[in-house]
Design a protein around this motif. Structure first.
Motif, mmCIF file in Angstrom:
data_model
loop_
_atom_site.group_PDB
_atom_site.id
_atom_site.type_symbol
_atom_site.label_atom_id
_atom_site.label_comp_id
_atom_site.label_asym_id
_atom_site.label_seq_id
_atom_site.Cartn_x
_atom_site.Cartn_y
_atom_site.Cartn_z
ATOM 1 N N GLY A 1 24.490 -34.672 55.495
ATOM 2 C CA GLY A 1 24.047 -33.548 56.309
ATOM 3 C C GLY A 1 22.922 -33.867 57.266
ATOM 4 N N HIS A 2 22.619 -35.162 57.467
ATOM 5 C CA HIS A 2 21.521 -35.542 58.353
ATOM 6 C C HIS A 2 21.901 -35.304 59.810
ATOM 7 C CE1 HIS A 2 19.685 -37.446 54.879
ATOM 8 N NE2 HIS A 2 20.813 -38.087 54.662
ATOM 9 N N ARG A 3 21.034 -34.611 60.534
ATOM 10 C CA ARG A 3 21.256 -34.332 61.946
ATOM 11 C C ARG A 3 21.004 -35.594 62.773
ATOM 12 N NH1 ARG A 3 20.481 -28.842 63.610
ATOM 13 N NH2 ARG A 3 19.007 -29.475 65.222
ATOM 14 N N VAL A 4 21.874 -35.826 63.742
ATOM 15 C CA VAL A 4 21.840 -37.061 64.519
ATOM 16 C C VAL A 4 21.168 -36.822 65.872
ATOM 17 C CG1 VAL A 4 23.285 -38.809 65.651
ATOM 18 C CG2 VAL A 4 23.884 -37.973 63.366
ATOM 19 N N THR A 5 20.244 -37.705 66.224
ATOM 20 C CA THR A 5 19.651 -37.701 67.555
ATOM 21 C C THR A 5 20.433 -38.665 68.443
ATOM 22 O OG1 THR A 5 18.137 -39.511 67.036
ATOM 23 C CG2 THR A 5 17.373 -37.257 66.565
ATOM 24 N N GLY A 6 20.106 -38.653 69.742
ATOM 25 C CA GLY A 6 20.773 -39.592 70.640
ATOM 26 C C GLY A 6 20.530 -41.027 70.221
ATOM 27 N N ARG A 7 19.302 -41.313 69.839
ATOM 28 C CA ARG A 7 18.962 -42.671 69.396
ATOM 29 C C ARG A 7 19.801 -43.074 68.176
ATOM 30 N NH1 ARG A 7 13.703 -41.813 68.650
ATOM 31 N NH2 ARG A 7 14.115 -41.149 66.513
ATOM 32 N N MET A 8 19.953 -42.146 67.227
ATOM 33 C CA MET A 8 20.736 -42.438 66.031
ATOM 34 C C MET A 8 22.216 -42.594 66.370
ATOM 35 S SD MET A 8 18.715 -39.723 63.600
ATOM 36 C CE MET A 8 19.727 -39.874 62.141
ATOM 37 N N LEU A 9 22.684 -41.811 67.337
ATOM 38 C CA LEU A 9 24.078 -41.936 67.761
ATOM 39 C C LEU A 9 24.328 -43.337 68.325
ATOM 40 C CD1 LEU A 9 26.837 -40.537 68.221
ATOM 41 C CD2 LEU A 9 25.998 -39.874 70.494
ATOM 42 N N GLY A 10 23.344 -43.858 69.057
ATOM 43 C CA GLY A 10 23.472 -45.222 69.573
ATOM 44 C C GLY A 10 23.623 -46.230 68.451
ATOM 45 N N HIS A 11 22.870 -46.041 67.366
ATOM 46 C CA HIS A 11 23.019 -46.929 66.199
ATOM 47 C C HIS A 11 24.430 -46.814 65.622
ATOM 48 C CE1 HIS A 11 18.834 -47.518 66.589
ATOM 49 N NE2 HIS A 11 18.413 -46.511 65.842
ATOM 50 N N LEU A 12 24.908 -45.563 65.493
ATOM 51 C CA LEU A 12 26.242 -45.350 64.923
ATOM 52 C C LEU A 12 27.320 -46.051 65.744
ATOM 53 C CD1 LEU A 12 26.498 -41.615 63.761
ATOM 54 C CD2 LEU A 12 26.526 -43.669 62.354
ATOM 55 N N VAL A 13 27.225 -45.927 67.056
ATOM 56 C CA VAL A 13 28.216 -46.569 67.929
ATOM 57 C C VAL A 13 28.258 -48.067 67.643
ATOM 58 C CG1 VAL A 13 28.817 -47.129 70.312
ATOM 59 C CG2 VAL A 13 28.026 -44.831 69.738
ATOM 60 N N ARG A 14 27.085 -48.689 67.603
ATOM 61 C CA ARG A 14 27.033 -50.140 67.385
ATOM 62 C C ARG A 14 27.556 -50.518 66.006
ATOM 63 N NH1 ARG A 14 24.567 -52.626 71.444
ATOM 64 N NH2 ARG A 14 23.176 -51.414 72.812
ATOM 65 N N VAL A 15 27.161 -49.740 65.002
ATOM 66 C CA VAL A 15 27.594 -50.049 63.632
ATOM 67 C C VAL A 15 29.118 -49.962 63.519
ATOM 68 C CG1 VAL A 15 27.564 -49.254 61.231
ATOM 69 C CG2 VAL A 15 25.429 -49.376 62.538
ATOM 70 N N TYR A 16 29.696 -48.876 64.019
ATOM 71 C CA TYR A 16 31.148 -48.697 63.900
ATOM 72 C C TYR A 16 31.917 -49.734 64.718
ATOM 73 C CZ TYR A 16 30.479 -44.214 61.515
ATOM 74 O OH TYR A 16 30.143 -43.235 60.616
ATOM 75 N N VAL A 17 31.478 -49.984 65.942
ATOM 76 C CA VAL A 17 32.175 -50.966 66.776
ATOM 77 C C VAL A 17 32.057 -52.364 66.174
ATOM 78 C CG1 VAL A 17 32.208 -52.099 69.042
ATOM 79 C CG2 VAL A 17 31.974 -49.615 68.894
ATOM 80 N N ASP A 18 30.890 -52.689 65.611
ATOM 81 C CA ASP A 18 30.726 -53.988 64.955
ATOM 82 C C ASP A 18 31.659 -54.120 63.760
ATOM 83 O OD1 ASP A 18 28.846 -54.761 66.773
ATOM 84 O OD2 ASP A 18 27.110 -54.407 65.475
#
Length: 617
Positions: A280-297
């Motif tokens: 349930g953690h709310r995502v900021t733009g900065r966190m979304l950037g981390h998610l993109v990199r993690v998933y694509v990696d």
């Protein structure tokens, strides 16, 4: 952002994060992420431009060639939610004949699901069986997404299909049908757009393979996506204008099309929620950037994206940055008092307490899922280490200042001693008078710091030797008077030593009191953070349970008793997880108590500080 940028590049079937992702690192606000997917050349980009409030931006194209490759992003202020950013993601068209890679399409669809809080599936014509089958990627999500890492799954969870948990984490689902020219009627009765979608997703009864194949994509859509909505768009203009949709003025578009477009945009703005991740953690733009990199990696490394692992990686990055930000706040604040060294222990301790609390507050703003308090403990340790260093630096500054001051005050007496001014009869009395004047002037001098009494004690010891030598040469004094003066000199040294010891004790008590208060403040902030994260987790589970119960009730109403009974295990697991309340002591203890244990580590720093002080004295 004035225009869209590429977020994920897709070159020869290989996905990689583009430089455009750097824009996300600047966004500290919560983000609402709306992503559109669908077959190529179905008008996805037009919808995203309308959501951005622009006529142009995402490439529309006017030929059969797909214009969008990879995933493109446009970040704009949310039109109806102040303090939020709307992140629009436009994906390349699925089924592009030039690409001819269904596996690559599956990963693009998978990324769209993982990154968005609202997923728009755009198709053309009608929602018939062919349209549903074109969304076959939804049936592959169980193979392309994992909720937990294999090592973290319990025996009960291993028995149950993980895809049953997708409803907790998947986005809202909107099906937009373009160029719809039929009447919204079923069995000669007018229906709503949502009823039309629900009718298209109805299951057939039976166990034959043909029926199972028919039901599979429908079951996945119904099971995975928590909220489903449908919009049907009539033709936007005459056929000869369709290829110029991007450049058409609103007056050239048919009113019915504009009406649906406005309803669609209003719904997305109002109902799309902030992107959240597992827990349930709310995502900021900065966190979304981390998610993109993690998933694509993960995808590039031929691994199946795992929601839990992604959150762990993201929390590590964010928590490490939170520690750094907290320390920066502390360092900047303490530099103000450092520039005034030497100061009293009360002043430096008060400033330490103030900026230590601010550092913890700054840490809490960014940190999340610090379940065992490890990162807060790291911050506390770094702050206390720096505090101890500043205490020692302040003491050394005080010592230097006091030595210089006493040396300057004593310079005149030193010359008198060299001239022999105190070796005449009555010289000892004159010496004592001059010495008392120096001590009085020294004691009234401001801003000496906490080494004042210690340095004075050291100088008195040196002067005691000098005073005794002068005392013995003073012929004016009787033997008995000399003994009295010797005793007075010893008493003065003992008194000064006692003053210095009392000052040290007061310093230590103040330091320990401030540290205790700072630690209590950290505990309170930690508990508030924990309660907020617990609330988010409970809301996530509550929503998931409501959706499962609603789906189960619908299945029962339509006669799918067996399928409804199969959902009971999923519902029971959600209830059990919701009942695991940290208030019972288990999780709360794991979350908070390790932070308490840092108290002994922190206080040991000051014990070392005390030893160092003793060594200096």
């Amino acid at each position: 952002m004035e225009e869209p940028v590429c977020l994920v590049e897709n070159v020869n079937g290989s996905l990689s994060v583009s430089d455009g992702a750097k824009y996300l690192s600047k966004i500290t606000e919560p983000v609402v992420v709306v992503c559109v997917v669908g077959l190529y050349r179905t008008g996805k980009s037009y919808l995203m431009n309308r959501l951005a409030g622009k006529d142009t931006g995402f490439a529309l194209g006017s030929t059969i060639e797909s214009k969008t490759k990879g995933i493109w992003m446009w970040c704009v202020p949310h039109p109806s939610k102040p303090g939020h950013t709307l992140v629009l993601l436009d994906t390349e068209g699925l089924g592009d004949v030039d690409k001819g890679d269904s596996k690559n399409d599956a990963w693009v669809f998978c990324l769209a699901v993982l990154l968005s809080s609202t997923l728009i599936y755009n198709s053309r014509g009608t929602i018939d069986n062919t349209a549903v089958e074109n969304l076959h990627f939804v049936t592959e999500l169980a193979e392309h997404i994992k909720v937990k890492s294999p090592s973290a799954a319990t025996e009960d969870e291993e028995v149950m299909d993980e895809s049953s948990q997708f409803v907790q984490f998947f986005p809202k689902f909107i099906w937009t049908v373009r160029d719809f020219i039929l009447e919204l009627e079923i069995e000669n009765k007018k229906v709503t757009e949502d009823q039309y979608l629900d009718f298209a997703l109805q299951l057939k009864k039976g166990a034959a393979k043909k029926i199972s194949d028919y039901n599979l994509p429908r079951e996945c859509i119904r099971s995975y996506f928590p909220t489903r909505k449908c919009f049907v768009f009539p033709l936007p203009a005459t056929q000869d204008k369709m290829s110029r949709l991007e450049s058409l003025d609103e007056s050239e578009l048919w009113p019915d099309f504009l009406t649906v477009t406005r309803r669609f945009c209003d719904y997305v703005f109002k109902e799309s929620e902030v992107k959240t991740v597992k827990g349930g953690h709310r995502v900021t733009g900065r966190m979304l950037g981390h998610l993109v990199r993690v998933y694509v990696d993960m995808i590039s490394g031929n691994s199946v994206p795992c929601l839990e692992n992604a959150v762990v990686v993201m929390s590590q990055i964010e928590n490490q940055a939170a520690v750094q930000q907290g320390m920066e706040v502390y360092e900047r604040g303490m530099e103000q008092v450092r520039s005034k060294f030497p100061v009293s222990v009360d002043e430096i301790s008060a400033e330490h307490q103030k900026f230590s609390n601010l550092a913890t507050t700054e840490f809490m703003k960014r940190s999340f899922k610090d379940q065992h308090g490890e990162y807060l403990k790291t911050l506390a340790g770094s702050v206390e280490k720096r505090y101890a260093e500043l205490l020692m630096e302040n003491l050394k500054s005080s010592e230097t200042k006091c030595r210089v001051l006493l040396s300057q005050l004593y310079s005149g007496m030193s010359e008198a001693v060299q001239r022999g001014d105190y070796t005449t009869p009555g010289g000892y009395s004159l010496y004592c008078t001059h010495r008392e004047n120096i001590i009085r002037e020294y004691n009234t001098h401001p801003n000496k710091g906490d080494k004042a009494q210690d340095v004075l004690e050291e100088f008195l010891k040196q002067w005691n030797v000098e005073a005794n030598a002068i005392l013995q040469t003073d012929n004016k004094l009787t033997e008995n008077e000399r003994k009295i003066e010797e005793e007075r000199e010893r008493a003065a040294l003992i008194e000064q030593k006692q003053k210095a010891a009392e000052e040290k004790q007061r310093e230590m008590e103040r330091v320990m009191k401030v540290e205790k208060e700072s630690h209590e403040e950290r505990m309170q902030q930690m508990e508030r953070k924990f309660q907020e994260e617990r609330r988010q987790q409970q809301e996530e589970l509550e929503k998931a349970m409501e959706r499962k119960l609603s789906e189960q009730e619908e299945l029962l109403q339509k006669g799918y008793k067996e399928k409804a009974e199969l959902m009971e295990l999923e519902i029971r697991q959600l209830k059990d997880e919701k009942q695991k309340s940290p208030e019972s002591g288990g999780f709360f203890k794991d979350y908070v108590m390790p932070v308490v244990s840092t108290a002994s580590d922190v206080l040991s720093t000051f014990l070392q500080y005390k030893v160092l002080k003793k060594a200096l004295f």
